[in-house]
Design an enzyme around this catalytic site. Sequence first.
Site, PDB file in Angstrom:
ATOM      1  N   CYS A 190       1.021  -1.108  -0.084  1.00 38.68           N
ATOM      2  CA  CYS A 190       0.117  -0.019   0.021  1.00 38.68           C
ATOM      3  C   CYS A 190       0.847   1.092   0.030  1.00 38.68           C
ATOM      4  O   CYS A 190       1.492   1.670  -1.095  1.00 38.68           O
ATOM      5  CB  CYS A 190      -1.024  -0.127   1.092  1.00 38.68           C
ATOM      6  N   HIS A 223      -3.015  -4.906   1.664  1.00 38.37           N
ATOM      7  CA  HIS A 223      -2.458  -5.366   3.052  1.00 38.37           C
ATOM      8  C   HIS A 223      -2.956  -6.747   3.092  1.00 38.37           C
ATOM      9  O   HIS A 223      -3.999  -7.237   3.541  1.00 38.37           O
ATOM     10  CB  HIS A 223      -3.035  -4.656   4.095  1.00 38.37           C
ATOM     11  N   GLU A 269      -1.347  -8.371   5.311  1.00 36.47           N
ATOM     12  CA  GLU A 269      -0.569  -8.714   6.540  1.00 36.47           C
ATOM     13  C   GLU A 269      -1.951  -8.683   7.682  1.00 36.47           C
ATOM     14  O   GLU A 269      -1.512  -8.948   9.042  1.00 36.47           O
ATOM     15  CB  GLU A 269       0.561  -7.683   7.077  1.00 36.47           C
TER      16      GLU A 269
HETATM   17  N1  GLN Z   1      -3.477   6.301   0.751  1.00 36.68           N
HETATM   18  C1  GLN Z   1      -2.296   6.147   1.546  1.00 36.68           C
HETATM   19  C2  GLN Z   1      -0.908   6.896   1.132  1.00 36.68           C
HETATM   20  O1  GLN Z   1      -1.274   7.549   0.135  1.00 36.68           O
HETATM   21  C3  GLN Z   1      -1.996   4.788   1.494  1.00 36.68           C
HETATM   22  C4  GLN Z   1      -2.976   3.741   2.167  1.00 36.68           C
HETATM   23  C5  GLN Z   1      -2.427   2.505   3.170  1.00 36.68           C
HETATM   24  O2  GLN Z   1      -1.145   2.522   3.238  1.00 36.68           O
HETATM   25  N2  GLN Z   1      -3.549   1.853   3.643  1.00 36.68           N
HETATM   26  O3  GLN Z   1      -0.059   6.585   1.705  1.00 36.68           O
END
Ligand code: GLN
Length: 215
Positions: A80, A196, A198
Amino acid sequence: MKPVIGVLALQGDVREHVAALEVAGARAVTVRRPTELAALDGLVLPGGESTTIDKLLRIFELFDPLRAAIAAGLPVYGSCAGMILLADRVLGATHDQQTLGGLDVTVRRNAFGRQVDSFESSVEMTGVPGGPVPAAFIRAPWVEQAGPGVQVLARTRHRGASVPAAPGAVPAAGAGEDAGRIVAVRQGTLLATSFHPEITGDARVHELFVAIVKE
Ligand code: GLN
């Protein structure tokens, strides 16, 4: 010998990655200082907020050493926000946002939009045997464009795709614009997922990363 895999511990869901890495057969350590990088066989960049992690990397004087370590071949898995940090190009970045780079992709931040900015799904992922991986998307990015050296490992489901009727199976995401989007990639020893894995109690993506580190 268990590989030693760090989890960048400036912000984000650090504990969950530590736990998943341990299940996947690694020795997991948290990383906050540049001097800690040398002992690592691999590193996880967790989910969180990429703009915040970017700022903290610079405050903690980790930005340049980490960039250099990635360029020198340190295996890294970004989930992410971690995917955003690994990307060479970011759409929807804040004006001063930088990335560590290394992964020849363009990612779009917060790509799945407001209404579905968080959802759970499952994705078939190349290199991860045993059926679809449960995947939590939390204000997730997607990969909008991938360079020739980048292997696409997973996409969101297409509308009408069959959902495995396994016990505990989660509904498929991906209708319309959200369907068929690239959500997992690999380039050499760099691995990244929009989602994610995890937080879903399934360590198979971490097992893939541990295998990459052992290669
Ligand atoms: N939207 C977040 C960002 O730009 C990422 C979200 C996440 O890691 N769950 O960093």
